[in-house]
Design a protein around this motif. Structure first.
Motif, PDB file in Angstrom:
ATOM      1  N   ILE A  78       3.312  -7.984   6.753  1.00  0.00           N
ATOM      2  CA  ILE A  78       2.815  -6.604   7.265  1.00  0.00           C
ATOM      3  C   ILE A  78       2.649  -5.738   6.094  1.00  0.00           C
ATOM      4  O   ILE A  78       1.809  -4.942   5.876  1.00  0.00           O
ATOM      5  N   PHE A  79       3.895  -5.636   5.401  1.00  0.00           N
ATOM      6  CA  PHE A  79       4.047  -4.371   4.300  1.00  0.00           C
ATOM      7  C   PHE A  79       2.598  -4.835   3.218  1.00  0.00           C
ATOM      8  O   PHE A  79       2.296  -3.981   2.776  1.00  0.00           O
ATOM      9  N   PHE A  80       2.708  -6.078   2.885  1.00  0.00           N
ATOM     10  CA  PHE A  80       1.789  -6.385   1.831  1.00  0.00           C
ATOM     11  C   PHE A  80       0.138  -6.311   2.331  1.00  0.00           C
ATOM     12  O   PHE A  80      -0.500  -6.110   1.574  1.00  0.00           O
ATOM     13  N   TYR A  81      -0.020  -6.653   3.549  1.00  0.00           N
ATOM     14  CA  TYR A  81      -1.249  -6.559   4.202  1.00  0.00           C
ATOM     15  C   TYR A  81      -1.826  -4.953   4.049  1.00  0.00           C
ATOM     16  O   TYR A  81      -2.775  -4.706   3.789  1.00  0.00           O
ATOM     17  N   ILE A  82      -0.725  -4.226   4.346  1.00  0.00           N
ATOM     18  CA  ILE A  82      -1.080  -2.740   4.556  1.00  0.00           C
ATOM     19  C   ILE A  82      -1.335  -2.145   3.197  1.00  0.00           C
ATOM     20  O   ILE A  82      -2.045  -1.230   2.646  1.00  0.00           O
ATOM     21  N   SER A 128      -2.289  -3.812   0.449  1.00  0.00           N
ATOM     22  CA  SER A 128      -3.420  -4.263  -0.120  1.00  0.00           C
ATOM     23  C   SER A 128      -4.716  -3.348   0.564  1.00  0.00           C
ATOM     24  O   SER A 128      -5.796  -3.357  -0.210  1.00  0.00           O
ATOM     25  N   PHE A 129      -4.615  -2.984   1.863  1.00  0.00           N
ATOM     26  CA  PHE A 129      -5.668  -2.390   2.272  1.00  0.00           C
ATOM     27  C   PHE A 129      -5.820  -0.921   1.615  1.00  0.00           C
ATOM     28  O   PHE A 129      -6.970  -0.402   1.175  1.00  0.00           O
ATOM     29  N   VAL A 130      -4.645  -0.342   1.408  1.00  0.00           N
ATOM     30  CA  VAL A 130      -4.590   1.005   0.431  1.00  0.00           C
ATOM     31  C   VAL A 130      -5.156   0.787  -0.846  1.00  0.00           C
ATOM     32  O   VAL A 130      -5.790   1.738  -1.423  1.00  0.00           O
ATOM     33  N   PHE A 131      -4.839  -0.266  -1.543  1.00  0.00           N
ATOM     34  CA  PHE A 131      -5.334  -0.617  -2.872  1.00  0.00           C
ATOM     35  C   PHE A 131      -6.910  -0.873  -3.128  1.00  0.00           C
ATOM     36  O   PHE A 131      -7.359  -0.190  -3.824  1.00  0.00           O
ATOM     37  N   ILE A 132      -7.461  -1.492  -1.867  1.00  0.00           N
ATOM     38  CA  ILE A 132      -8.698  -1.679  -1.584  1.00  0.00           C
ATOM     39  C   ILE A 132      -9.506  -0.436  -1.313  1.00  0.00           C
ATOM     40  O   ILE A 132     -10.566   0.130  -1.934  1.00  0.00           O
ATOM     41  N   VAL A 175      -0.594   8.562  -3.384  1.00  0.00           N
ATOM     42  CA  VAL A 175      -0.306   9.399  -2.063  1.00  0.00           C
ATOM     43  C   VAL A 175      -0.209   8.541  -0.747  1.00  0.00           C
ATOM     44  O   VAL A 175       0.809   8.632  -0.223  1.00  0.00           O
ATOM     45  N   LEU A 176      -1.228   7.675  -0.556  1.00  0.00           N
ATOM     46  CA  LEU A 176      -1.159   6.817   0.608  1.00  0.00           C
ATOM     47  C   LEU A 176       0.000   5.817   0.726  1.00  0.00           C
ATOM     48  O   LEU A 176       0.437   5.377   1.707  1.00  0.00           O
ATOM     49  N   TRP A 177       0.125   5.282  -0.540  1.00  0.00           N
ATOM     50  CA  TRP A 177       1.216   4.342  -0.663  1.00  0.00           C
ATOM     51  C   TRP A 177       2.727   4.654  -0.447  1.00  0.00           C
ATOM     52  O   TRP A 177       3.463   4.349   0.165  1.00  0.00           O
ATOM     53  N   ASN A 178       2.842   6.087  -1.035  1.00  0.00           N
ATOM     54  CA  ASN A 178       4.198   6.688  -0.724  1.00  0.00           C
ATOM     55  C   ASN A 178       4.173   7.015   0.810  1.00  0.00           C
ATOM     56  O   ASN A 178       5.225   7.009   1.336  1.00  0.00           O
ATOM     57  N   PHE A 179       3.094   7.678   1.390  1.00  0.00           N
ATOM     58  CA  PHE A 179       3.159   7.545   2.968  1.00  0.00           C
ATOM     59  C   PHE A 179       3.322   6.449   3.621  1.00  0.00           C
ATOM     60  O   PHE A 179       4.253   6.532   4.641  1.00  0.00           O
ATOM     61  N   GLU A 180       2.773   5.570   3.311  1.00  0.00           N
ATOM     62  CA  GLU A 180       2.714   4.252   3.911  1.00  0.00           C
ATOM     63  C   GLU A 180       4.410   3.702   3.992  1.00  0.00           C
ATOM     64  O   GLU A 180       4.953   3.125   4.950  1.00  0.00           O
ATOM     65  N   THR A 181       5.139   3.727   2.562  1.00  0.00           N
ATOM     66  CA  THR A 181       6.217   3.102   2.545  1.00  0.00           C
ATOM     67  C   THR A 181       7.122   4.130   3.424  1.00  0.00           C
ATOM     68  O   THR A 181       8.200   3.726   4.096  1.00  0.00           O
ATOM     69  N   SER A 182       6.995   5.443   3.720  1.00  0.00           N
ATOM     70  CA  SER A 182       7.958   6.292   4.351  1.00  0.00           C
ATOM     71  C   SER A 182       7.744   5.893   5.801  1.00  0.00           C
ATOM     72  O   SER A 182       8.661   5.873   6.620  1.00  0.00           O
ATOM     73  N   ILE A 183       6.502   5.638   6.193  1.00  0.00           N
ATOM     74  CA  ILE A 183       6.117   5.200   7.591  1.00  0.00           C
ATOM     75  C   ILE A 183       6.766   3.816   7.876  1.00  0.00           C
ATOM     76  O   ILE A 183       7.370   3.650   8.863  1.00  0.00           O
ATOM     77  N   PHE A 184       6.636   2.977   6.971  1.00  0.00           N
ATOM     78  CA  PHE A 184       7.296   1.539   7.017  1.00  0.00           C
ATOM     79  C   PHE A 184       8.715   1.704   7.351  1.00  0.00           C
ATOM     80  O   PHE A 184       9.398   1.112   8.059  1.00  0.00           O
ATOM     81  N   LYS A 185       9.442   2.341   6.327  1.00  0.00           N
ATOM     82  CA  LYS A 185      11.111   2.707   6.380  1.00  0.00           C
ATOM     83  C   LYS A 185      11.319   3.286   7.736  1.00  0.00           C
ATOM     84  O   LYS A 185      12.331   2.644   8.264  1.00  0.00           O
TER      85      LYS A 185
END
Length: 93
Positions: A61-65, A67-71, A27-37
């Motif tokens: 920046i995308f990889f950093y965010i 990895s934070f979501v994954f952790i 869910v967070l990765w999908n949200f992150e991708t939408s915000i980044f787009k």
């Protein structure tokens, strides 16, 4: 993602405890991708400011965010497992 959470830690765990963090990460990765787009579409002048290195900066920046979501998902799994095992131990006594 769930397989990574199950096999990556150097300890035995039940598969049930990897599911909450997996759902949270998806869910967070999908949200992150939408915000980044949205960010990349709203601020096209970043390429003008940074030139050809903008792609590298944006990727980092995308990889950093990500990895934070994954952790964060792994930490969430740990807290869920800890709380469920605490409830089991209280009910056992």
């Amino acid at each position: 993602v769930s397989a990574i959470y199950y096999y990556l830690p150097n300890r035995h765990q039940e598969y049930f405890y990897t599911l909450p963090g997996t759902i949270l990460v998806l869910v967070l990765w999908n949200f992150e991708t939408s915000i980044f787009k949205w960010y990349l579409q709203s601020f096209p002048q970043i390429n003008f400011i940074y030139g050809s290195i903008a792609g590298v900066i944006i990727s980092l920046i995308f990889f950093y965010i990500s990895s934070f979501v994954f952790i964060l998902g792994g930490e969430f799994n740990y807290q869920v497992e800890k709380s469920f095992k605490g409830i089991r131990n209280k009910n056992a006594t």
